[in-house]
Design a protein around this motif. Structure first.
Motif, PDB file in Angstrom:
ATOM      1  N   LEU A  44       0.833  -1.207   0.000  1.00 31.39           N
ATOM      2  CA  LEU A  44       0.000   0.000   0.000  1.00 31.39           C
ATOM      3  C   LEU A  44       0.869   1.259   0.000  1.00 31.39           C
ATOM      4  O   LEU A  44       0.636   2.184  -0.782  1.00 31.39           O
ATOM      5  CB  LEU A  44      -0.923  -0.002   1.213  1.00 31.39           C
ATOM      6  N   LEU A  45       1.884   1.293   0.862  1.00 32.29           N
ATOM      7  CA  LEU A  45       2.769   2.457   0.909  1.00 32.29           C
ATOM      8  C   LEU A  45       3.474   2.687  -0.423  1.00 32.29           C
ATOM      9  O   LEU A  45       3.586   3.825  -0.886  1.00 32.29           O
ATOM     10  CB  LEU A  45       3.796   2.300   2.028  1.00 32.29           C
ATOM     11  N   LYS A  49       2.988   6.013  -2.703  1.00 32.46           N
ATOM     12  CA  LYS A  49       4.161   6.788  -3.103  1.00 32.46           C
ATOM     13  C   LYS A  49       4.234   6.922  -4.625  1.00 32.46           C
ATOM     14  O   LYS A  49       4.541   8.000  -5.154  1.00 32.46           O
ATOM     15  CB  LYS A  49       5.432   6.137  -2.562  1.00 32.46           C
ATOM     16  N   ARG A  50       3.931   5.837  -5.346  1.00 31.33           N
ATOM     17  CA  ARG A  50       3.935   5.877  -6.807  1.00 31.33           C
ATOM     18  C   ARG A  50       2.921   6.900  -7.320  1.00 31.33           C
ATOM     19  O   ARG A  50       3.227   7.707  -8.202  1.00 31.33           O
ATOM     20  CB  ARG A  50       3.617   4.494  -7.376  1.00 31.33           C
ATOM     21  N   ARG A  55       1.478  11.649 -10.049  1.00 28.20           N
ATOM     22  CA  ARG A  55       0.435  12.678 -10.172  1.00 28.20           C
ATOM     23  C   ARG A  55       0.892  14.039  -9.651  1.00 28.20           C
ATOM     24  O   ARG A  55       0.127  14.990  -9.652  1.00 28.20           O
ATOM     25  CB  ARG A  55      -0.823  12.246  -9.414  1.00 28.20           C
ATOM     26  N   LYS A  56       2.137  14.095  -9.154  1.00 27.85           N
ATOM     27  CA  LYS A  56       2.691  15.337  -8.618  1.00 27.85           C
ATOM     28  C   LYS A  56       1.767  15.946  -7.550  1.00 27.85           C
ATOM     29  O   LYS A  56       1.350  17.101  -7.637  1.00 27.85           O
ATOM     30  CB  LYS A  56       2.976  16.333  -9.733  1.00 27.85           C
ATOM     31  N   ILE A  57       1.482  15.151  -6.535  1.00 24.03           N
ATOM     32  CA  ILE A  57       0.578  15.550  -5.455  1.00 24.03           C
ATOM     33  C   ILE A  57       1.247  16.593  -4.566  1.00 24.03           C
ATOM     34  O   ILE A  57       2.411  16.458  -4.201  1.00 24.03           O
ATOM     35  CB  ILE A  57       0.179  14.313  -4.609  1.00 24.03           C
ATOM     36  N   ILE A  79       6.653   8.996   2.049  1.00 21.70           N
ATOM     37  CA  ILE A  79       5.545   9.438   1.186  1.00 21.70           C
ATOM     38  C   ILE A  79       5.431  10.957   1.246  1.00 21.70           C
ATOM     39  O   ILE A  79       5.245  11.622   0.230  1.00 21.70           O
ATOM     40  CB  ILE A  79       4.222   8.756   1.591  1.00 21.70           C
ATOM     41  N   LYS A  80       5.551  11.509   2.445  1.00 19.79           N
ATOM     42  CA  LYS A  80       5.494  12.960   2.622  1.00 19.79           C
ATOM     43  C   LYS A  80       6.575  13.636   1.781  1.00 19.79           C
ATOM     44  O   LYS A  80       6.311  14.609   1.081  1.00 19.79           O
ATOM     45  CB  LYS A  80       5.671  13.295   4.105  1.00 19.79           C
ATOM     46  N   LYS A  81       7.805  13.114   1.813  1.00 24.31           N
ATOM     47  CA  LYS A  81       8.917  13.702   1.057  1.00 24.31           C
ATOM     48  C   LYS A  81       8.695  13.597  -0.454  1.00 24.31           C
ATOM     49  O   LYS A  81       9.219  14.404  -1.208  1.00 24.31           O
ATOM     50  CB  LYS A  81      10.233  13.036   1.447  1.00 24.31           C
ATOM     51  N   ALA A  82       7.896  12.627  -0.877  1.00 22.84           N
ATOM     52  CA  ALA A  82       7.620  12.462  -2.307  1.00 22.84           C
ATOM     53  C   ALA A  82       6.625  13.506  -2.818  1.00 22.84           C
ATOM     54  O   ALA A  82       6.549  13.752  -4.021  1.00 22.84           O
ATOM     55  CB  ALA A  82       7.078  11.055  -2.576  1.00 22.84           C
TER      56      ALA A  82
END
Length: 167
Positions: A44-45, A49-50, A55-57, A79-82
């Protein structure tokens, strides 16, 4: 989630479990739906992250952060850093207390920008634990409700007047 998605006035990517695909959403060109394919935490993580990268969230909001507690929030910071703005927000809906859960919650809050809770008592509990990056937001109401008299409620629900009701 359905009410939130249909009321959005900005771009959003909404990730839902695949079995929720049957839920009908109104046409909303601002929402993009991604389906979560696995309940496995690590998978899931990776999937989140993908999606965040592709999607440039800008901001990630985990609407049900209670699930992260079991894993001490491992992976939330990557995920936050992504995300484009390095921003993660979580919502906790309940808080079971024990020293282990409290320690896990502190770890999670140390890795996010902001946590959302819905009651004053949860807010006070987190503040007393030294967690300050929280905000209390009352549960949203998506439709107008009117108070109903007890006799009207009994009638609408088909409850006889001689039956006792415990609320």
């Amino acid at each position: 989630i359905k009410a939130l998605a249909e009321g959005l006035h900005s771009h959003a990517v909404i990730m839902l479990p695949q079995e929720e695909a049957a839920v009908r959403f109104k046409e909303n060109s601002d929402c993009i739906f991604e389906w979560i394919l696995s309940a496995d935490y690590k998978v899931l993580l990776k999937q989140v992250k993908r999606v965040v990268k592709s999607r440039k969230i800008d901001i990630i909001h985990f609407v049900y952060a209670d699930a992260f507690l079991k894993y001490w929030g491992l992976g939330i910071d990557t995920i936050k850093k992504a995300s484009q703005n390095n921003c993660a927000v979580i919502t906790f809906h309940q808080m079971r207390c024990s020293w282990l859960r409290d320690a896990a919650r502190k770890r999670i809050f140390s890795r996010i920008n902001c946590g959302i809770i819905h009651t004053e008592s949860l807010f006070d509990r987190l503040i007393s634990q030294g967690i300050n990056n929280i905000v209390k937001i009352e549960y949203p109401r998506f439709q107008v409700t009117k108070p109903v008299r007890p006799d009207q409620a009994r009638n609408q629900l088909g409850i006889k007047t001689d039956h006792k009701v415990l609320l």
